[in-house]
Design a protein around this motif. Structure first.
Motif, PDB file in Angstrom:
ATOM      1  N   LYS A 157       0.863  -1.182   0.000  1.00 48.56           N
ATOM      2  CA  LYS A 157       0.000   0.000   0.000  1.00 48.56           C
ATOM      3  C   LYS A 157       0.896   1.226   0.000  1.00 48.56           C
ATOM      4  N   ASN A 158       0.398   2.300  -0.615  1.00 53.40           N
ATOM      5  CA  ASN A 158       1.132   3.553  -0.570  1.00 53.40           C
ATOM      6  C   ASN A 158       0.164   4.725  -0.666  1.00 53.40           C
ATOM      7  N   THR A 159       0.708   5.921  -0.660  1.00 51.30           N
ATOM      8  CA  THR A 159      -0.077   7.140  -0.762  1.00 51.30           C
ATOM      9  C   THR A 159       0.067   7.683  -2.173  1.00 51.30           C
ATOM     10  N   VAL A 160      -1.069   8.083  -2.759  1.00 50.31           N
ATOM     11  CA  VAL A 160      -1.055   8.666  -4.096  1.00 50.31           C
ATOM     12  C   VAL A 160      -1.744  10.028  -4.047  1.00 50.31           C
ATOM     13  N   TYR A 161      -1.446  10.837  -5.034  1.00 54.56           N
ATOM     14  CA  TYR A 161      -2.059  12.151  -5.155  1.00 54.56           C
ATOM     15  C   TYR A 161      -2.815  12.165  -6.479  1.00 54.56           C
ATOM     16  N   TRP A 162      -4.092  12.561  -6.426  1.00 51.25           N
ATOM     17  CA  TRP A 162      -4.955  12.450  -7.594  1.00 51.25           C
ATOM     18  C   TRP A 162      -5.662  13.762  -7.861  1.00 51.25           C
ATOM     19  N   GLU A 163      -5.674  14.170  -9.109  1.00 55.97           N
ATOM     20  CA  GLU A 163      -6.423  15.358  -9.503  1.00 55.97           C
ATOM     21  C   GLU A 163      -7.887  14.973  -9.673  1.00 55.97           C
ATOM     22  N   LEU A 164      -8.778  15.789  -9.137  1.00 55.18           N
ATOM     23  CA  LEU A 164     -10.211  15.535  -9.281  1.00 55.18           C
ATOM     24  C   LEU A 164     -10.615  15.690 -10.743  1.00 55.18           C
ATOM     25  N   PRO A 165     -11.665  14.989 -11.174  1.00 53.77           N
ATOM     26  CA  PRO A 165     -12.070  15.034 -12.582  1.00 53.77           C
ATOM     27  C   PRO A 165     -12.355  16.438 -13.114  1.00 53.77           C
ATOM     28  N   ASP A 166     -12.817  17.339 -12.245  1.00 58.43           N
ATOM     29  CA  ASP A 166     -13.102  18.699 -12.714  1.00 58.43           C
ATOM     30  C   ASP A 166     -11.852  19.576 -12.750  1.00 58.43           C
ATOM     31  N   GLY A 167     -10.720  19.036 -12.313  1.00 55.93           N
ATOM     32  CA  GLY A 167      -9.461  19.763 -12.353  1.00 55.93           C
ATOM     33  C   GLY A 167      -9.320  20.839 -11.306  1.00 55.93           C
ATOM     34  N   ALA A 213      -6.193  18.748  -6.224  1.00 57.90           N
ATOM     35  CA  ALA A 213      -5.703  17.378  -6.054  1.00 57.90           C
ATOM     36  C   ALA A 213      -5.971  16.937  -4.621  1.00 57.90           C
ATOM     37  N   ILE A 214      -6.115  15.635  -4.448  1.00 57.32           N
ATOM     38  CA  ILE A 214      -6.335  15.072  -3.113  1.00 57.32           C
ATOM     39  C   ILE A 214      -5.291  13.999  -2.845  1.00 57.32           C
ATOM     40  N   MET A 215      -5.081  13.709  -1.573  1.00 53.23           N
ATOM     41  CA  MET A 215      -4.182  12.642  -1.167  1.00 53.23           C
ATOM     42  C   MET A 215      -5.033  11.430  -0.802  1.00 53.23           C
ATOM     43  N   ILE A 216      -4.691  10.275  -1.393  1.00 47.51           N
ATOM     44  CA  ILE A 216      -5.395   9.030  -1.096  1.00 47.51           C
ATOM     45  C   ILE A 216      -4.391   8.095  -0.430  1.00 47.51           C
ATOM     46  N   THR A 217      -4.614   7.811   0.852  1.00 48.99           N
ATOM     47  CA  THR A 217      -3.694   6.983   1.620  1.00 48.99           C
ATOM     48  C   THR A 217      -4.097   5.512   1.549  1.00 48.99           C
ATOM     49  N   SER A 218      -3.174   4.650   1.905  1.00 48.60           N
ATOM     50  CA  SER A 218      -3.411   3.200   1.971  1.00 48.60           C
ATOM     51  C   SER A 218      -3.988   2.642   0.672  1.00 48.60           C
ATOM     52  N   THR A 219      -3.445   3.107  -0.435  1.00 42.67           N
ATOM     53  CA  THR A 219      -3.903   2.666  -1.750  1.00 42.67           C
ATOM     54  C   THR A 219      -3.174   1.375  -2.130  1.00 42.67           C
TER      55      THR A 219
END
Length: 92
Positions: free
Chosen positions: A16-26, A29-35
């Protein structure tokens, strides 16, 4: 089942790791942990499979992103109620 790294071909493991994702509307960005991730024991690469990437993309498209803070866990994200049952714009 033995996992192999897509980058170097050596033995890898599930992690598992942490990722950073841009929301669809641009908008941000959010941080998603334990991915869920693949972690290579040889080259050290950590990455998400295409399946996990698609799950994140679809879920972010189908939930009310205004209710998402700066950070949440993968389990929290996939557990959020959807506005639509599925992504009707995915023709793959």
């Amino acid at each position: 089942m033995t996992l192999l790294c897509d980058w170097c071909g050596c033995k890898a493991r599930a992690g598992k790791n942490t990722v950073y994702w841009e929301l669809p509307d641009g908008s941000r960005a959010i941080m998603i942990t334990s991915t869920p991730a693949i972690v290579c024991t040889a080259c050290g690469m950590e990455y998400q499979t295409d399946i996990i990437t698609k799950e994140i993309e679809d879920q972010l498209f189908l939930v009310d992103t205004k209710t998402i803070g700066k950070s949440l866990s993968y389990d929290e994200l996939v557990g959020m109620p959807r506005l639509l049952k599925r992504n009707y714009f995915d023709f793959s």
